[in-house]
Design a protein around this motif. Structure first.
Motif, PDB file in Angstrom:
ATOM      1  N   SER A   1      12.641  15.317  11.871  1.00  0.00           N
ATOM      2  CA  SER A   1      13.076  14.912  13.211  1.00  0.00           C
ATOM      3  C   SER A   1      13.231  16.166  14.051  1.00  0.00           C
ATOM      4  N   ASP A   2      13.691  15.983  15.284  1.00  0.00           N
ATOM      5  CA  ASP A   2      13.928  17.149  16.136  1.00  0.00           C
ATOM      6  C   ASP A   2      14.982  18.076  15.546  1.00  0.00           C
ATOM      7  N   THR A   3      15.900  17.504  14.752  1.00  0.00           N
ATOM      8  CA  THR A   3      16.987  18.319  14.194  1.00  0.00           C
ATOM      9  C   THR A   3      16.822  18.589  12.700  1.00  0.00           C
ATOM     10  N   LEU A   4      15.735  18.138  12.099  1.00  0.00           N
ATOM     11  CA  LEU A   4      15.405  18.473  10.712  1.00  0.00           C
ATOM     12  C   LEU A   4      13.918  18.840  10.677  1.00  0.00           C
ATOM     13  N   ARG A   5      13.660  20.122  10.769  1.00  0.00           N
ATOM     14  CA  ARG A   5      12.300  20.623  10.874  1.00  0.00           C
ATOM     15  C   ARG A   5      11.912  21.358   9.595  1.00  0.00           C
ATOM     16  N   THR A   6      10.608  21.411   9.335  1.00  0.00           N
ATOM     17  CA  THR A   6      10.125  22.091   8.127  1.00  0.00           C
ATOM     18  C   THR A   6       8.816  22.813   8.431  1.00  0.00           C
ATOM     19  N   PHE A   7       8.539  23.853   7.665  1.00  0.00           N
ATOM     20  CA  PHE A   7       7.203  24.457   7.636  1.00  0.00           C
ATOM     21  C   PHE A   7       7.094  25.323   6.396  1.00  0.00           C
ATOM     22  N   SER A   8       5.859  25.686   6.039  1.00  0.00           N
ATOM     23  CA  SER A   8       5.639  26.551   4.884  1.00  0.00           C
ATOM     24  C   SER A   8       4.935  27.833   5.315  1.00  0.00           C
ATOM     25  N   ILE A   9       5.170  28.898   4.568  1.00  0.00           N
ATOM     26  CA  ILE A   9       4.617  30.213   4.886  1.00  0.00           C
ATOM     27  C   ILE A   9       3.097  30.205   4.738  1.00  0.00           C
ATOM     28  N   GLN A  10       2.599  29.578   3.693  1.00  0.00           N
ATOM     29  CA  GLN A  10       1.156  29.570   3.457  1.00  0.00           C
ATOM     30  C   GLN A  10       0.416  28.837   4.572  1.00  0.00           C
ATOM     31  N   ASP A  11       0.954  27.722   5.034  1.00  0.00           N
ATOM     32  CA  ASP A  11       0.297  26.967   6.105  1.00  0.00           C
ATOM     33  C   ASP A  11       0.418  27.677   7.447  1.00  0.00           C
ATOM     34  N   THR A  12       1.481  28.436   7.636  1.00  0.00           N
ATOM     35  CA  THR A  12       1.718  29.098   8.923  1.00  0.00           C
ATOM     36  C   THR A  12       0.912  30.375   9.063  1.00  0.00           C
ATOM     37  N   GLY A  13       0.524  30.980   7.936  1.00  0.00           N
ATOM     38  CA  GLY A  13      -0.338  32.150   8.010  1.00  0.00           C
ATOM     39  C   GLY A  13       0.315  33.443   7.613  1.00  0.00           C
ATOM     40  N   GLY A  14       1.365  33.373   6.786  1.00  0.00           N
ATOM     41  CA  GLY A  14       1.950  34.605   6.281  1.00  0.00           C
ATOM     42  C   GLY A  14       3.335  34.897   6.822  1.00  0.00           C
ATOM     43  N   THR A  15       3.842  36.046   6.406  1.00  0.00           N
ATOM     44  CA  THR A  15       5.237  36.398   6.665  1.00  0.00           C
ATOM     45  C   THR A  15       5.542  36.563   8.149  1.00  0.00           C
ATOM     46  N   SER A  16       4.809  37.421   8.835  1.00  0.00           N
ATOM     47  CA  SER A  16       5.115  37.714  10.237  1.00  0.00           C
ATOM     48  C   SER A  16       5.017  36.472  11.105  1.00  0.00           C
ATOM     49  N   ARG A  17       3.948  35.694  10.928  1.00  0.00           N
ATOM     50  CA  ARG A  17       3.793  34.484  11.718  1.00  0.00           C
ATOM     51  C   ARG A  17       4.896  33.469  11.398  1.00  0.00           C
ATOM     52  N   SER A  18       5.299  33.435  10.142  1.00  0.00           N
ATOM     53  CA  SER A  18       6.358  32.496   9.750  1.00  0.00           C
ATOM     54  C   SER A  18       7.696  32.887  10.376  1.00  0.00           C
ATOM     55  N   ILE A  19       7.987  34.178  10.383  1.00  0.00           N
ATOM     56  CA  ILE A  19       9.231  34.632  11.026  1.00  0.00           C
ATOM     57  C   ILE A  19       9.195  34.296  12.512  1.00  0.00           C
ATOM     58  N   SER A  20       8.079  34.542  13.158  1.00  0.00           N
ATOM     59  CA  SER A  20       7.951  34.235  14.591  1.00  0.00           C
ATOM     60  C   SER A  20       8.104  32.737  14.844  1.00  0.00           C
ATOM     61  N   SER A  21       7.473  31.934  13.980  1.00  0.00           N
ATOM     62  CA  SER A  21       7.594  30.483  14.129  1.00  0.00           C
ATOM     63  C   SER A  21       9.039  30.030  13.957  1.00  0.00           C
ATOM     64  N   GLY A  22       9.712  30.588  12.947  1.00  0.00           N
ATOM     65  CA  GLY A  22      11.103  30.215  12.714  1.00  0.00           C
ATOM     66  C   GLY A  22      11.984  30.569  13.890  1.00  0.00           C
ATOM     67  N   ILE A  23      11.819  31.762  14.436  1.00  0.00           N
ATOM     68  CA  ILE A  23      12.618  32.189  15.590  1.00  0.00           C
ATOM     69  C   ILE A  23      12.361  31.276  16.783  1.00  0.00           C
ATOM     70  N   SER A  24      11.090  30.947  17.005  1.00  0.00           N
ATOM     71  CA  SER A  24      10.757  30.078  18.134  1.00  0.00           C
ATOM     72  C   SER A  24      11.383  28.693  17.973  1.00  0.00           C
ATOM     73  N   GLN A  25      11.348  28.168  16.754  1.00  0.00           N
ATOM     74  CA  GLN A  25      11.899  26.827  16.539  1.00  0.00           C
ATOM     75  C   GLN A  25      13.419  26.813  16.692  1.00  0.00           C
ATOM     76  N   VAL A  26      14.075  27.868  16.225  1.00  0.00           N
ATOM     77  CA  VAL A  26      15.525  27.935  16.412  1.00  0.00           C
ATOM     78  C   VAL A  26      15.859  28.015  17.897  1.00  0.00           C
ATOM     79  N   LYS A  27      15.101  28.785  18.656  1.00  0.00           N
ATOM     80  CA  LYS A  27      15.342  28.869  20.101  1.00  0.00           C
ATOM     81  C   LYS A  27      15.232  27.497  20.754  1.00  0.00           C
ATOM     82  N   GLU A  28      14.296  26.679  20.281  1.00  0.00           N
ATOM     83  CA  GLU A  28      14.153  25.330  20.824  1.00  0.00           C
ATOM     84  C   GLU A  28      15.361  24.452  20.506  1.00  0.00           C
ATOM     85  N   LEU A  29      16.053  24.766  19.410  1.00  0.00           N
ATOM     86  CA  LEU A  29      17.192  23.952  18.969  1.00  0.00           C
ATOM     87  C   LEU A  29      18.507  24.344  19.631  1.00  0.00           C
TER      88      LEU A  29
END
Length: 515
Positions: free
Chosen positions: A229-257
């Motif tokens: 849901s909007d308040t229960l989000r998930t993603f995986s490092i392998q699908d996102t494209g590695g460490t740096s992209r995953s950290i960036s994705s995580g930061i962006s998603q937290v900002k949205e929350l």
């Protein structure tokens, strides 16, 4: 268990007329006369330790609190130190007497209030975090990096516009792979993660996985009845494209929350919405005399107004379980507790361990000798309320009143299970001194003795040591603890929160083979 404290002139405590030992209130010296008891001290005895009140022959049971704490392994003369050199475990029968001390049901009394956060589904929070959970150890570094971006001590501006968000925390662990996909170990981890993912103290949760682990995120969600849901989000490092992209994705998603998470307000709610996990760590000879019974008094106050308290640490009620079965509301509840005791006996046998491996070295230095003695003091945290239900580790607690959850005695593992079960506050007694916190549930520290209070004041919230000094009653201290629960549930930060404890103390219980 009746606690009767007769004070021999400033030197010792007699806790029950049946006791074979007295508790030193201060260091005792050889030759000192305990006039009130008619006993002469035969050797130096440290404060908090035990001195024999009479001659005890080898093989005879030794009692404290009016209950058996072990058996003499040598003849013990009146005035001698009673500890690991002359006292050991032994087998004896317990009378479970299911339900004989159950109190009649009564309607909850007028309930005091605290300033809680009411979630859209009606559940009440005591804190307002955004949580980052991991499906496996492999995603821990990414999760920590995302949370660190929002740390106020590292990046002060990251949460400046969101004053109602307590913090963004990453709760990582060392499991999630190389385990039986259908085994108890993975099931327990998933139950724990689900309890945190749905905890009311989290406004939103982001679950990060690696991608190839045994604990697949899709399986985690489906087995636990969870949906994205909007308040229960998930993603995986392998699908996102590695460490740096995953950290960036995580930061962006937290900002949205953050904006939505910040839209909360506190309002008066009944204390019946409190679920308090009961813990004791670094226990000493005073724990069962001061802080634990005072916390038990606070528990009785909470239960009387419809709240819930979770007693845990199964190895630390071993030998005192019969005091709880007497208060079980049904034989079924009492037998559920005994079943967990028997599970632990079998578990220790399989692992080549003994339940008496607990107490720890610090417990023994503080005056505790056997697990029986430690348990009798630990169970005092439960007060005198009826035992309404028994839960396995990290199960959702739905009953009101005093309940029991099966956990190890190791505090971080035990409290993790309690919070997964729904605890929105932790009350933690300590005699040796403990450095502990528990995000997302605030932890209140209760010192068992005034020496600890003076020495480690920056970590303690309440001093219960005055009880042993006759300057504070158990009831008055219990009232102060209950008031502290209400204040801290309302947003006042506990000492452990002020020090930033909480992320590292998330430790799910790991059982089963790692392959």
């Amino acid at each position: 268990m009746e606690l009767i404290m007769k004070v021999g002139p400033a030197a010792v405590l007699r806790l029950n007329p049946l006791d074979d030992v007295l508790i030193a209130r201060r260091p005792l010296v050889a030759g000192e006369l305990l006039e009130h008891e008619g006993v002469t001290v035969r050797e130096a005895i440290v404060a908090g330790h035990k001195v024999a009140s009479r001659r005890i022959e080898a093989g005879q049971p030794v009692r404290r609190y009016g209950q058996i704490i072990g058996f003499a392994v040598a003849d013990i003369e009146a005035g001698e130190h009673v500890h690991v050199h002359n006292l050991a475990m032994g087998e004896f029968a317990r009378d479970y007497a299911f339900g004989v001390d159950v109190k009649p049901d009564s309607a909850p009394g007028e309930s005091p209030t605290f300033m809680g956060i009411v979630r859209p589904d009606g559940r009440v929070a005591t804190r307002n975090y955004i949580g980052i959970l991991t499906s496996v150890n492999c995603s821990a570094t990414v999760a920590r990096a995302v949370a660190d971006h929002f740390r106020r001590d590292i990046n002060p501006g990251a949460l400046q516009a969101y004053p109602n968000v307590d913090a963004v925390v990453a709760l990582t662990h060392s499991a999630g792979c190389a385990v039986d996909p259908a085994g108890d170990g993975l099931a327990m981890l998933r139950r724990t993660l689900a309890g945190y993912a749905t905890h009311p103290n989290f406004a939103a949760v982001l679950v990060i996985g690696l991608g190839c682990e045994t604990n697949q995120i899709d399986s985690l969600l489906s087995t636990q009845g969870l949906t994205r849901s909007d308040t229960l989000r998930t993603f995986s490092i392998q699908d996102t494209g590695g460490t740096s992209r995953s950290i960036s994705s995580g930061i962006s998603q937290v900002k949205e929350l953050l904006a939505e998470a910040n839209r909360i307000h506190r309002e008066p709610v009944s204390a019946r919405h409190l679920t308090v996990g009961l813990q004791c760590g670094g226990s000493d000879g005073y724990s069962g005399i001061t802080a634990n019974p005072a916390l038990g008094n606070a528990v009785d106050r909470l239960v009387a107004c419809g709240g819930t308290a979770i007693l845990s640490e199964t190895p630390e009620i071993y030998g005192a379980e019969h005091l709880l079965t007497r208060r079980a509301v049904s034989r079924e509840v009492g037998e559920k507790l005994i079943a967990r005791i028997h599970w632990w006996e079998r578990y220790c046998e399989r692992m080549g361990a003994e339940l008496n491996n607990n107490p720890s070295a610090g417990n023994k230095a503080g005056g505790l000798t056997t697990i029986l003695e430690k348990s009798l003091g630990a169970v005092a945290k439960a007060g005198s309320s009826n035992l309404t239900d028994v839960y396995e580790y990290a199960q959702a607690v739905t009953a009101k009143g005093l309940v029991f959850m099966d956990t190890p005695g190791y505090d971080p593992v035990s409290a993790t299970g309690q919070v997964a079960g729904g605890a929105n506050l932790i009350a933690f007694t300590t005699g040796r001194g403990s450095a502990y916190g528990c995000a997302p549930a605030p932890s209140i520290k209760l010192a068992t003795n005034s020496a600890l209070w003076a020495r480690q004041r920056e970590d303690m919230d309440i001093n219960c040591g005055e009880i042993a000094e006759d300057t504070l009653t158990i009831s008055a201290c219990g009232a102060a603890i209950f008031e502290a629960m209400l204040r801290i549930a309302s947003g006042e930060r506990s000492m452990s929160e002020q020090h930033g404890y909480g992320q590292n103390e998330f430790v799910p219980w790991q059982i089963g083979a790692v392959t």
